[in-house]
Write an enzyme that holds these catalytic residues in place. Structure first.
Site, PDB file in Angstrom:
ATOM      1  N   ASP A   1       3.389   7.183  -0.620  1.00 57.81           N
ATOM      2  CA  ASP A   1       2.503   6.553  -1.591  1.00 57.81           C
ATOM      3  C   ASP A   1       1.893   7.661  -2.450  1.00 57.81           C
ATOM      4  O   ASP A   1       1.956   8.839  -2.088  1.00 57.81           O
ATOM      5  CB  ASP A   1       1.420   5.769  -0.832  1.00 57.81           C
ATOM      6  CG  ASP A   1       0.442   5.095  -1.789  1.00 57.81           C
ATOM      7  OD1 ASP A   1       0.902   4.526  -2.801  1.00 57.81           O
ATOM      8  OD2 ASP A   1      -0.767   5.154  -1.527  1.00 57.81           O
TER       9      ASP A   1
ATOM     10  N   GLY B   1       1.332   6.268   4.004  1.00 64.02           N
ATOM     11  CA  GLY B   1       0.363   5.620   3.130  1.00 64.02           C
ATOM     12  C   GLY B   1      -1.032   5.673   3.706  1.00 64.02           C
ATOM     13  O   GLY B   1      -1.254   6.217   4.790  1.00 64.02           O
TER      14      GLY B   1
ATOM     15  N   ASP C   1      -0.574  -0.600   1.432  1.00 68.99           N
ATOM     16  CA  ASP C   1       0.565   0.046   2.086  1.00 68.99           C
ATOM     17  C   ASP C   1       0.880  -0.584   3.437  1.00 68.99           C
ATOM     18  O   ASP C   1       1.919  -0.277   4.032  1.00 68.99           O
ATOM     19  CB  ASP C   1       0.279   1.541   2.305  1.00 68.99           C
ATOM     20  CG  ASP C   1       0.044   2.281   0.994  1.00 68.99           C
ATOM     21  OD1 ASP C   1       0.777   1.988   0.028  1.00 68.99           O
ATOM     22  OD2 ASP C   1      -0.862   3.130   0.937  1.00 68.99           O
TER      23      ASP C   1
END
Length: 888
Positions: A553, A766, A771
């Site tokens: 991410d 994440g 996420d």
């Protein structure tokens, strides 16, 4: 007011915290969020797939079907807690297999995992089982009846009980180690006496003609040797023999059964030969059971010492937990100065940590460990937070600063306000997760279990076959084998057959098979926790070791996750007005960008207006009603799609140019990620833009480079706009074709699924709720734990980076690979040892090479096999962090 101004996909039920029914919004939720005059139209459409709110909202469930599925997968990760049983009496892999067999034979059990090192069994019951407590007690009783004393471990036990349990286990192991040493000393004294008669032969062969008469002649006496053998069997070997006999009685023979059977067989034949000389067996070898027990007990003692050392990392974690605390009681009308730690009328009471409640005031003196998480109310000091952050330098703390349980107060007294109870503190959760992880077996353990289960019976059968072959066939086909020392001075086929049969019994080692995986998993998970990455079990370690693709991410993962507002632009409103509206909409959101907007408004002392009916679509933006008008904050496309009134392209160009001009006038470097969020208002469209800057993590570039050096594919998944994502990808070294932007949570979820479908084993890294679906879907979910707070990401992840360092992704991968390497080495050794040693013990080399083992040598090799497995696992403690040299 114009109709159909805003279209909004409905978030999944978990986002709204309302039950999911056949309707899309509960009536009471509508009543709370929207004024009376807007309810009628909602009610008319609430049973249809699409309905209108305030003539301006269209809510659809379609866009979140995949997210709803993924949220269920998140729940499955955190639910279905197993019943834990404390099980004692397990000695080898055969015992583990027997315990698992007893548990799985119960119709109420869905699955079971048994760990010999931690003496626990984790049992998952079938969904139809309603009374869990009764089922757990019943299973514990069945195990006890089968020879393995068991009792249920009550879930949710307090901090003091948990620490007490672990300390009792360590104390018990230390006591057993002391007793084991005493038995070894006694046993080897008997070995020295029993084998003393051989000393004169050795000295004579060296030309030293001493050791005659007196004590030496006494040691040559067969009756004395028999007495020493009885002493060995009923002295240091008593517990081993009785346990083996008891296991036979329970129809679950173990390693002790094999050793006991071999020792008793050798002793019995020797005794019969001694008291019945007319049989002319001449098979008196009393020294064999004595030496056999000596080697076995020595091996057990060394093995217990190694296993105790293997638990040292866990014990170090437990040492950080405080079971007592000083509760401060102050009069409610007290006017003590804010910087005073204690007032004159304050009372300090020592209470167990389990009795502390959120909001209680506690006193922590210099040198003491913080018992709970909290915030400083008064006092100044420096605190050692190395257990959480890994930083050796102490951190200054004063009023308002947060502190974590397990960290150490160095300088001055501090009065803190508890923000968590003892069992919910950071260190308690770490210990609990490590404990759970060590109870989760790696799939590779199934191989060892499958072999260890029938192992003992197989060895007993091979021993019987060995005896029958050499006594009835082998000694006649290969008569020269009777010239070997193992057949005695007169070449007795009975002595030969019996010794070889005993060799087979004692040389086999199910212990090595049983210890191969658990010892490595124990050390690997404990070492990871000590270094700041929590790995939830052996199954996770095995999957993590095989990862070939890491998805990252952007916000909060590659960047610091502490974004700040770097600019505000608007063509029609003042900048402060745009910021006020945005802060009001985002005030309940948890995303770092939302926090940045709220913090900026607070820093400027702006008054945010009241809002109602806030709705969040993770990955896109947030919507709320302010003064009768709907306001949206999020990405450009999402905000524009909320309203039918569209802005002229020339206005948007002017707005972006205005914002770019403001940003160019501020200091900025390439290490900053720039994100722009837009603010829209009902009837007006886009009214402003806010630039958010977030610095790249210092270890982001190093982490990506190191992963790529390992041959691991790296991809970037972000919901941010293309420009911001591309800049970050370029700075950290991720190729443009592996960069993906403007992704919703369900799109990330699908992307992970597609990677898996193409054959990749994927780890997702994440930090936020958006996420969580991807973390749950990935083969291994890795969550960064920001500010020691739990969230949906950490709940869904199978690896948690407690110290919030991205480079620990590399370390966790490296540790997993090293741990699984040790597991495979141990299993290879255990299997190869038994495959090679058992035929040799059975005499396969005797006809051609005149080589045969003695029972005492076989016992020594068996002990060394177990010691090798445990010692090899202990080498994991020498594993170095790959990022230790990286300046962070």
């Amino acid at each position: 007011m114009a109709s159909n101004l805003l279209r909004l996909p409905l978030p999944p039920p978990s986002s709204l915290h309302i039950p999911h029914t056949g309707k899309f919004l509960e009536v009471k939720y509508v009543n709370r969020c929207f004024p009376k005059q807007r309810r009628a139209r909602i009610r008319r459409h609430c049973s249809r797939p699409v309905f209108w709110v305030s003539n301006s909202i269209e809510i659809s469930s379609q866009s979140f079907e995949s997210t709803e599925t993924s949220i269920e997968s998140v729940k499955s990760v955190t639910s279905d807690k197993p019943v834990l049983l404390d099980v004692s009496g397990m000695m080898c892999g055969g015992c583990v297999a027997r315990v698992k067999s007893v548990l799985m034979s119960d119709d109420r059990v869905a699955s079971a995992v048994v760990n010999m090192l931690t003496e626990t069994a984790a049992v998952r019951l079938k969904p139809e089982v309603e009374v869990v407590a009764d089922a757990a007690e019943s299973l514990a009783k069945r195990l006890t009846d089968s020879g393995f004393e068991a009792k249920r471990r009550v879930s949710g036990m307090g901090v003091a009980e948990n620490v007490k349990k672990w300390k009792e286990m360590v104390s018990k192991k230390e006591d057993l180690l002391v007793k084991s040493r005493n038995r070894v000393a006694f046993a080897w004294t008997l070995v020295a006496l029993c084998c003393g008669s051989h000393t004169s032969h050795i000295l004579h062969s060296l030309g030293i003609h001493i050791a005659h008469g007196g004590i030496w002649d006494l040691l040559h006496n067969s009756y004395v040797k028999g007495g020493l053998a009885v002493g060995a069997l009923l002295g240091p070997g008593r517990e081993l023999l009785f346990d083996g006999i008891k296991a036979f009685g329970k129809r679950s023979p173990n390693m002790n059964s094999l050793v006991g059977l071999g020792s008793m067989a050798a002793f019995s034949i020797s005794l019969i030969s001694l008291v019945n000389p007319e049989l002319e067996w001449d098979a008196s070898f009393f020294e064999e059971p004595v030496m056999l027990l000596g080697f076995v007990l020595l091996g057990r003692s060394l093995e217990e010492r190694a296993k105790l050392k293997a638990s040292s990392n866990m014990n170090e974690l437990l040492s950080l937990i405080s079971t007592q605390s000083r509760l401060v009681i102050t009069s409610s009308d007290n006017n003590t100065a804010a910087d005073s730690v204690l007032s004159s009328d304050s009372i300090c009471v020592n209470v167990p940590v389990d009795d502390i409640r959120v909001g209680d005031s506690l006193l922590v003196l210099p040198g003491e460990t913080f018992p709970v998480d909290g915030s400083v109310l008064a006092g100044r000091s420096v605190v050692d937070e190395s257990m959480l952050t890994g930083e050796s330098l102490p951190v200054f703390k004063e009023e308002g600063c947060s502190v974590s349980a397990g960290t150490i107060n160095w300088d001055g007294p501090l009065r803190i306000k508890a923000s968590s109870t003892g069992s919910n503190s950071t260190i308690s959760k770490i210990v609990r997760m490590v404990e759970d992880a060590q109870g989760n077996a790696a799939p590779v353990q199934r191989l060892a279990d499958a072999i260890a289960g029938p192992f003992v019976y197989t060895i007993m059968s091979l021993s019987a076959v060995t005896f029958a072959f050499w006594y009835y066939i082998g000694s006649h086909i290969f008569p020269d084998v009777l010239l070997n020392d193992i057949a005695g001075p007169d070449g007795d086929p009975l002595a030969l057959s019996l010794k070889l049969a005993v060799d087979v019994l004692v040389v086999s080692c199910p212990c090595a098979l049983g210890l191969a995986t658990p010892t490595a998993i124990l050390i690997g998970t404990s070492l990871g926790a000590k270094r700041g990455y929590l790995i939830r079990g052996g199954d996770v370690l095995e999957r993590l070791a095989s990862i070939d693709c890491v998805a990252l991410d952007k916000t909060g993962t590659l960047t610091e996750g502490r974004p700040v507002v770097s600019g505000v632009a608007s063509l029609r409103y003042k900048e402060q007005e745009v910021l006020e509206l945005a802060a009001a909409v985002e005030k309940t959101a948890t995303h770092p960008i939302a926090k940045a907007i709220v913090n900026e408004a607070a820093a400027l002392n702006l008054e945010t207006p009241e809002t109602r009916g806030q709705l969040t679509e993770p990955g896109f933006g947030t919507l709320a009603e302010i003064d009768g008008c709907l306001v949206a904050v999020g990405s450009l496309e999402w905000v524009s799609d909320r309203f039918l009134k569209k802005n002229d392209s020339s206005d948007m160009v002017k707005l972006e140019c205005f914002l770019d001009h403001k940003l160019s006038s501020t200091s900025s470097t390439s290490r900053y990620s720039k994100t722009v969020v837009y603010v829209g208002r009902e009837g007006e469209g886009i009214i402003g833009a806010i630039a958010i800057s977030d610095c790249l993590r210092q270890d982001a570039e190093f982490t990506v480079a190191r992963l790529q050096e390992k041959g691991i594919k790296t991809v970037l998944l972000s919901g941010d706009r293309e420009g911001a994502v591309a800049t970050v990808a370029k700075n950290v070294g991720i190729e443009s074709e592996s960069t993906n932007y403007s992704l919703s949570p369900e799109m990330k979820f699908k992307f992970i699924s597609d990677l898996q479908s193409s054959g990749h084993r994927v780890a997702m890294v994440g930090d936020g709720i958006n996420d969580a679906p991807s973390l749950a879907q990935a083969d291994v979910g890795i969550a960064l734990k920001i500010e020691a707070q739990e969230n949906a990401a950490s709940n869904a992840a199978s690896v948690i980076l407690v110290r919030n360092k991205l480079s620990h992704v590399v370390d966790a991968l490296s540790l997993a690979q090293a741990t699984m390497s040790k597991v495979y080495q141990n299993l290879a050794w255990a299997i190869a040892y038994n495959v090679i040693s058992i035929p040799i013990a059975a005499g396969v080399l005797l006809p051609q090479y005149d080589f045969a083992m003695t029972p005492s040598l076989s016992g020594g090799l068996m002990a060394l096999s177990s010691i090798f497995v445990v010692s090899n696992s202990l080498l994991l403690q020498l594993h170095k962090s790959e990022t230790s040299g990286n300046s962070l």
